[in-house]
Design an enzyme around this catalytic site. Structure first.
Site, mmCIF file in Angstrom:
data_model
loop_
_atom_site.group_PDB
_atom_site.id
_atom_site.type_symbol
_atom_site.label_atom_id
_atom_site.label_comp_id
_atom_site.label_asym_id
_atom_site.label_seq_id
_atom_site.Cartn_x
_atom_site.Cartn_y
_atom_site.Cartn_z
ATOM 1 N N CYS A 1 4.748 -12.647 1.773
ATOM 2 C CA CYS A 1 3.455 -11.978 1.962
ATOM 3 C C CYS A 1 3.605 -10.487 2.260
ATOM 4 C CB CYS A 1 2.688 -12.626 3.113
ATOM 5 S SG CYS A 1 2.292 -14.355 2.882
ATOM 6 N N ARG B 1 -6.573 0.691 14.541
ATOM 7 C CA ARG B 1 -6.158 1.472 13.365
ATOM 8 C C ARG B 1 -7.068 2.674 13.141
ATOM 9 N NH1 ARG B 1 -3.214 -2.457 9.130
ATOM 10 N NH2 ARG B 1 -2.406 -3.960 10.620
ATOM 11 N N ARG C 1 0.273 -1.080 13.145
ATOM 12 C CA ARG C 1 -0.232 -2.439 13.335
ATOM 13 C C ARG C 1 -1.469 -2.367 14.196
ATOM 14 N NH1 ARG C 1 2.831 -7.471 14.995
ATOM 15 N NH2 ARG C 1 0.715 -8.137 14.571
ATOM 16 N N ARG D 1 0.835 -1.205 0.000
ATOM 17 C CA ARG D 1 0.000 0.000 0.000
ATOM 18 C C ARG D 1 0.867 1.250 0.000
ATOM 19 N NH1 ARG D 1 -3.677 -2.777 4.376
ATOM 20 N NH2 ARG D 1 -5.311 -3.687 3.074
#
Length: 319
Positions: free
Chosen positions: A244, A157, A151, A130
């Site tokens: 990932c 968030r 995180r 992102r």
């Protein structure tokens, strides 16, 4: 005699519990058997380190797989984007249910869309993928943003925005959809400028490969169109030899003209996290009719991206 309840292993987060609850209900309908959720804490849930330092989102998967192999649970539900691309010996992904919205979503203060963020806006995300694309998009539109690594769960968030610590955060639209919080989204980010993580919006239902009856029962939930799309996306990721947490985006979509789709477009992007360099390519071909065809499509696009210098932009190579 009544068959015992199937045990579904799940992470304890609100999102994981919601995802697993949806799958449990679908499995109950498909099999007629009761399903109980077994909560499992993973290292990724308890560690405060950034994901890229502890092995990427695969850390969320390891504890669930240990529980499967140890016989503590019968099957598990993963966010497919968290699942390492290498198959795990003794386990199989019995079903990939229909995908929901693959896009990323912005939750910003004052209801702002991305292109209305103030100069120098602080945008939180835990994803190098992102960061790379948001910074590139901002640069191309004359915006200046600061991407801030964060995180935590959805509440944590979004809390950074509510408290004023950040101007906005970016999350997966699918997760917000599954916990009923899409009304907090101020902008859905078009895949034309931010490609999602490979497999984003899809779930993977995994169980021991040797349990043929359970594999067959869970396969009732499989959506062939979703599976072929995510297989191509994950093949691209694997062929780039990226983990990932690497800044790789990919999306395979079926080009549907109102009839049954016969063509599939696969798009991929790799970039430096500051967005200064991106390799973004796409390929279109017939909808793959086999697992092998879907893998070949991903590998083909990956080789083109590598030829354009993708490897030098990723910053990490899986060993």
């Amino acid at each position: 005699m009544t068959e015992r309840a199937l045990r579904l292993g799940t992470r304890r987060s609100k999102l994981a519990m919601a995802q697993s609850g949806h799958v449990a209900e679908a499995v109950r309908r498909a099999t007629g058997r009761d399903v109980e959720l077994v909560e499992i804490t993973t290292y990724g849930d308890t560690s405060r380190e950034h994901l890229s330092q502890i092995g990427g989102t695969g850390v969320f998967v390891a504890a669930l797989r240990d529980a499967l192999l140890g016989g503590e649970v019968d099957f598990a539900v993963h966010s497919l984007k968290d699942l390492p691309t290498a198959e795990h010996e003794g386990l199989t992904v019995a079903a990939v249910p229909p995908r929901v919205d693959p896009r990323d979503a912005l939750v910003a203060r004052d209801g702002l869309a991305f292109d209305r963020l103030p100069d120098g806006a602080r945008v939180g995300t835990g994803s190098p993928r992102r960061m790379a694309q948001l910074n590139a998009y901002a640069r191309s539109h004359g915006l200046r943003i600061e991407t801030v690594p964060i995180r935590g769960n959805v509440d944590t968030r979004i809390g950074y925005v509510r408290s004023g610590e950040l101007d906005a955060v970016v999350l997966a639209a699918a997760g917000l959809h599954r916990i009923g919080r899409t009304d907090e989204v101020t902008d859905f980010l078009s895949v034309d400028f931010v490609l999602p993580a490979p497999g984003q919006g899809a779930l993977a239902i995994e169980c021991p490969a040797a349990d043929a009856a359970l594999v067959a029962a869970l396969a009732e939930l499989d959506d062939p169109r979703t599976r072929v799309a995510v297989t191509a996306e994950r093949s691209l990721l694997a062929a780039l030899e990226a983990g990932c947490s690497a800044p790789v985006g990919a999306l395979a979509d079926l080009l549907d003209d109102g009839q049954d789709a016969t063509e599939m477009r696969l798009r991929g992007v790799v970039g430096t996290t500051d967005g200064s360099a991106l390799v973004q390519l796409s390929t279109t071909g017939l909808v793959p009719t086999s697992h092998g065809d879907a893998i070949a499509l991903g590998r083909e696009l990956a080789s083109e991206m590598l030829a354009k210098g993708a490897a030098g932009l990723m910053g990490e190579r899986a060993l």
